[in-house]
Design an enzyme around this catalytic site. Sequence first.
Site, PDB file in Angstrom:
ATOM      1  NE  ARG A 127      -3.792   2.842   1.838  1.00 31.97           N
ATOM      2  CZ  ARG A 127      -3.374   3.693   2.448  1.00 31.97           C
ATOM      3  NH1 ARG A 127      -2.404   4.010   3.261  1.00 31.97           N
ATOM      4  NH2 ARG A 127      -4.384   4.933   2.250  1.00 31.97           N
ATOM      5  NE  ARG A 205      -3.569  -5.907   7.285  1.00 26.77           N
ATOM      6  CZ  ARG A 205      -4.184  -6.307   6.137  1.00 26.77           C
ATOM      7  NH1 ARG A 205      -5.371  -6.849   6.069  1.00 26.77           N
ATOM      8  NH2 ARG A 205      -3.671  -6.257   4.807  1.00 26.77           N
ATOM      9  CG  ASP A 337     -13.255   0.520   1.686  1.00 24.15           C
ATOM     10  OD1 ASP A 337     -13.622  -0.043   0.671  1.00 24.15           O
ATOM     11  OD2 ASP A 337     -12.460   0.318   2.471  1.00 24.15           O
ATOM     12  CB  ALA A 350      -7.517  -2.134  -3.622  1.00 23.32           C
TER      13      ALA A 350
HETATM   14  C1  FAD Z   1      -4.196   4.406   6.385  1.00 19.16           C
HETATM   15  C2  FAD Z   1      -4.881   3.293   5.656  1.00 19.16           C
HETATM   16  C3  FAD Z   1      -4.306   1.955   5.317  1.00 19.16           C
HETATM   17  C4  FAD Z   1      -4.792   0.894   4.800  1.00 19.16           C
HETATM   18  N1  FAD Z   1      -4.047  -0.246   4.912  1.00 19.16           N
HETATM   19  C5  FAD Z   1      -4.611  -1.304   4.145  1.00 19.16           C
HETATM   20  C6  FAD Z   1      -3.921  -2.355   3.954  1.00 19.16           C
HETATM   21  O1  FAD Z   1      -2.822  -2.455   4.339  1.00 19.16           O
HETATM   22  N2  FAD Z   1      -4.475  -3.490   3.464  1.00 19.16           N
HETATM   23  C7  FAD Z   1      -6.043  -3.402   2.971  1.00 19.16           C
HETATM   24  O2  FAD Z   1      -6.568  -4.502   2.480  1.00 19.16           O
HETATM   25  N3  FAD Z   1      -6.596  -2.274   3.098  1.00 19.16           N
HETATM   26  C8  FAD Z   1      -5.917  -1.577   3.679  1.00 19.16           C
HETATM   27  N4  FAD Z   1      -6.644  -0.022   3.880  1.00 19.16           N
HETATM   28  C9  FAD Z   1      -7.876  -0.035   3.176  1.00 19.16           C
HETATM   29  C10 FAD Z   1      -7.893   0.055   1.738  1.00 19.16           C
HETATM   30  O3  FAD Z   1      -7.207   1.097   1.222  1.00 19.16           O
HETATM   31  C11 FAD Z   1      -9.580   0.345   1.086  1.00 19.16           C
HETATM   32  O4  FAD Z   1     -10.291  -0.682   1.772  1.00 19.16           O
HETATM   33  C12 FAD Z   1      -9.606   0.343  -0.310  1.00 19.16           C
HETATM   34  O5  FAD Z   1      -8.392   0.571  -0.915  1.00 19.16           O
HETATM   35  C13 FAD Z   1     -10.798   1.222  -0.693  1.00 19.16           C
HETATM   36  O6  FAD Z   1     -10.395   2.533  -0.592  1.00 19.16           O
HETATM   37  P1  FAD Z   1     -11.175   3.846  -0.534  1.00 19.16           P
HETATM   38  O7  FAD Z   1     -10.418   5.041  -1.273  1.00 19.16           O
HETATM   39  O8  FAD Z   1     -12.588   3.670  -0.912  1.00 19.16           O
HETATM   40  O9  FAD Z   1     -11.044   3.947   1.019  1.00 19.16           O
HETATM   41  P2  FAD Z   1      -9.820   4.418   1.991  1.00 19.16           P
HETATM   42  O10 FAD Z   1      -8.383   3.688   1.541  1.00 19.16           O
HETATM   43  O11 FAD Z   1     -10.339   3.959   3.418  1.00 19.16           O
HETATM   44  O12 FAD Z   1      -9.806   5.953   1.722  1.00 19.16           O
HETATM   45  C14 FAD Z   1     -10.539   6.933   2.427  1.00 19.16           C
HETATM   46  C15 FAD Z   1      -9.770   8.566   2.573  1.00 19.16           C
HETATM   47  O13 FAD Z   1     -10.561   9.299   2.906  1.00 19.16           O
HETATM   48  C16 FAD Z   1     -10.307  10.223   3.937  1.00 19.16           C
HETATM   49  N5  FAD Z   1     -11.186  10.492   4.841  1.00 19.16           N
HETATM   50  C17 FAD Z   1     -12.010   9.667   5.756  1.00 19.16           C
HETATM   51  N6  FAD Z   1     -12.710  10.495   6.466  1.00 19.16           N
HETATM   52  C18 FAD Z   1     -12.899  11.718   5.781  1.00 19.16           C
HETATM   53  C19 FAD Z   1     -13.523  13.047   6.284  1.00 19.16           C
HETATM   54  N7  FAD Z   1     -14.525  12.980   6.929  1.00 19.16           N
HETATM   55  N8  FAD Z   1     -13.230  14.166   5.645  1.00 19.16           N
HETATM   56  C20 FAD Z   1     -12.177  14.094   4.745  1.00 19.16           C
HETATM   57  N9  FAD Z   1     -11.553  12.811   4.281  1.00 19.16           N
HETATM   58  C21 FAD Z   1     -11.661  11.753   4.837  1.00 19.16           C
HETATM   59  C22 FAD Z   1      -9.223   8.938   4.630  1.00 19.16           C
HETATM   60  O14 FAD Z   1      -8.292   9.782   5.429  1.00 19.16           O
HETATM   61  C23 FAD Z   1      -8.750   8.256   3.327  1.00 19.16           C
HETATM   62  O15 FAD Z   1      -7.659   8.912   2.886  1.00 19.16           O
HETATM   63  C24 FAD Z   1      -6.056   1.190   4.352  1.00 19.16           C
HETATM   64  C25 FAD Z   1      -6.729   2.438   4.226  1.00 19.16           C
HETATM   65  C26 FAD Z   1      -6.220   3.555   5.010  1.00 19.16           C
HETATM   66  C27 FAD Z   1      -7.053   4.787   5.112  1.00 19.16           C
END
Ligand code: FAD
Length: 492
Positions: A127, A205, A337, A350
């Site tokens: 990641r 993890r 998500d 992802a």
């Molecule tokens: C720090 C971190 C580490 C992760 N590590 C792993 C891993 O090792 N393995 C794995 O399988 N999955 C991991 N995940 C989850 C994975 O990234 C997600 O399940 C997947 O990639 C879907 O991504 P997404 O962009 O929908 O959500 P996310 O990756 O959760 O991203 C959401 C983003 O929105 C931001 N955010 C949240 N609330 C607010 C708000 N109120 N206002 C402004 N911004 C906000 C968060 O800071 C984040 O940057 C991790 C997620 C994060 C945030």
Amino acid sequence: MAVHGLESEPVGSFPSSGIDVLVVGTGLAGLTAAIECIRKGHNVRVLERAATINTLGDMYFMGLPATRFFKHWPEMKAEYDSIGLHNAWIQTFRHSGEEIVKPLYVNERLKAAGLDPKTPPGTFQLRPLIYKMFVKQVERLGIKIEFNTRVVDYFEEGGKGGCVTQEGKRYEADVVIAADGVGSKSQRLVGGQVRAVSSGRAMWRAAFPIENLDKDPEVKEHYKMVTKNEGGEREPIVRTFLGPGTYAMTLTRPDTMIWIINHNATGSSAENWSNTIEPKEVLDTMDEGVGPNPWAPMMKRLIACTPEKTIVNFELLWRDPQPSWKSPNGRVVQIGDAAHSFLPASGNGATQAIEDAVSIASCLQLCGGKDNITEAVEAHIRFRFIRNACAQKVGFSNAELLQDTDWNKVKFDPRRAQPKHPKWVWEHDPEVYTYENYSKNVEAMKKGIRFDECDVPPNFPRGYKFEPWSIEKIMEDMRQGKSIDLGPGNWD
Ligand SMILES: Cc1cc2nc3c(=O)[nH]c(=O)nc-3n(C[C@H](O)[C@H](O)[C@H](O)COP(=O)(O)OP(=O)(O)OC[C@H]3O[C@@H](n4cnc5c(N)ncnc54)[C@H](O)[C@@H]3O)c2cc1C
Ligand SMILES: *[C@@H]1O[C@H](CO)[C@@H](O)[C@H](O)[C@H]1NC(C)=O
Ligand SMILES: *[C@@H]1O[C@H](CO)[C@@H](O)[C@H](O)[C@H]1NC(C)=O
Ligand SMILES: *[C@@H]1O[C@H](CO)[C@@H](O)[C@H](O)[C@H]1NC(C)=O
Ligand SMILES: *[C@@H]1O[C@H](CO)[C@@H](O)[C@H](O)[C@H]1NC(C)=O
């Protein structure tokens, strides 16, 4: 007419759409939406609550459909190829340490499981490296990310979408893409909130610099990479471990050591990537519930080498498919998500997040302009909803398969040691699909024909008809020892 998405079309290939897009969140969903919206001619701003680039986390599985759009991004493609796992090996053990399947190239294992080794369904990626790769691309485009901006609410009024930050600042745009992850603050507006149910399981993890293994030379030797030939060239290796009530994996790369162990949730687990515990807690409890044979001593010594504040105790929560992903007029739309949460074991979090982002950017381009945003958002959700609900269900089924693996049988059937990566998931190209089927989809939508009953070919299991389902029902079946009923259709 040529279909967009088949050939490389770098930034500048599409005329300006005049659509202002505001992206909230810089996970994979938000970052992909930002760059793809720019490429499709929209104007983009990005908000993020974190203070800076957040390189936490260890690895995730990136399925093929999430990487097809790299053809438009030569710099990212080059970086992806350089950071990816090349020629990785995989080996399987009982949790107590006996080898069950000898080291093989991942591709050979795929072949053994009946998959085509030339098109692996995806790869594990670190990641932190992937995240930096995306952020660099966003910066190359000159898109400014406003960090330290925590969104607390969303609204829709006067043909615009918008959001409000903790400091009370208001932002507006033609369409707001809520990519703020699990627990998105847009749930109130879209009426999509569903209850999170504890699965009873959690994962320890950890990812850390490989030099930490110098503390214990035997551990370093035990978890070393595979030496390929006399030249001493070394290749990364995934080691998987199966035991009663648990499964685990390690990954050894040139610079990084990773381990992940599935276990019963404890008081200290939380659905939070910053929730760390220390090695002692893992060592004190890991042998509970794994039957008469304890964990292999080498696994314990690996855990003991892990630096402080590194082990995340991540609780696995389950959620039903959300009923809605958009505000009434579609000016706020959830992706990734925020719209659908996956268990990490599903290998889809992802992948589906990136697919969503590619789909919404394309639909907004195809709708022709600002006047048709409602249509674009509704069409996008029709393309995405059933596919995601099906992928979520496969995630539960995979988790069940891994947790309840009868490890005496694994020796005879390596398929059981391997989560399902169905063809209908990895064959998809979300961009081409959207371009080829958008108008048919909209036509059927206007006639009120359900997506799974219209003539757009499915991007979900062929033959499946969507019926709402719930985690409660699945859990009840599991308690009674029934395997998960996926529903009609070809799920392979
Ligand atoms: C720090 C971190 C580490 C992760 N590590 C792993 C891993 O090792 N393995 C794995 O399988 N999955 C991991 N995940 C989850 C994975 O990234 C997600 O399940 C997947 O990639 C879907 O991504 P997404 O962009 O929908 O959500 P996310 O990756 O959760 O991203 C959401 C983003 O929105 C931001 N955010 C949240 N609330 C607010 C708000 N109120 N206002 C402004 N911004 C906000 C968060 O800071 C984040 O940057 C991790 C997620 C994060 C945030
Ligand atoms: C996640 O854990 C960190 C570290 O314990 C904590 O500071 C943060 O508030 C937690 N986040 C949530 C949403 O609970
Ligand atoms: C883990 O949870 C399962 C199911 O609730 C239970 O049967 C098992 O005994 C638990 N193991 C431990 C170590 O608590
Ligand atoms: C909006 O969509 C309709 C058909 O659904 C189309 O006739 C119209 O041209 C579109 N508007 C723009 C600006 O392209
Ligand atoms: C939809 O897209 C697929 C390719 O992803 C294509 O095979 C199919 O013909 C398209 N369907 C229609 C109705 O245009």
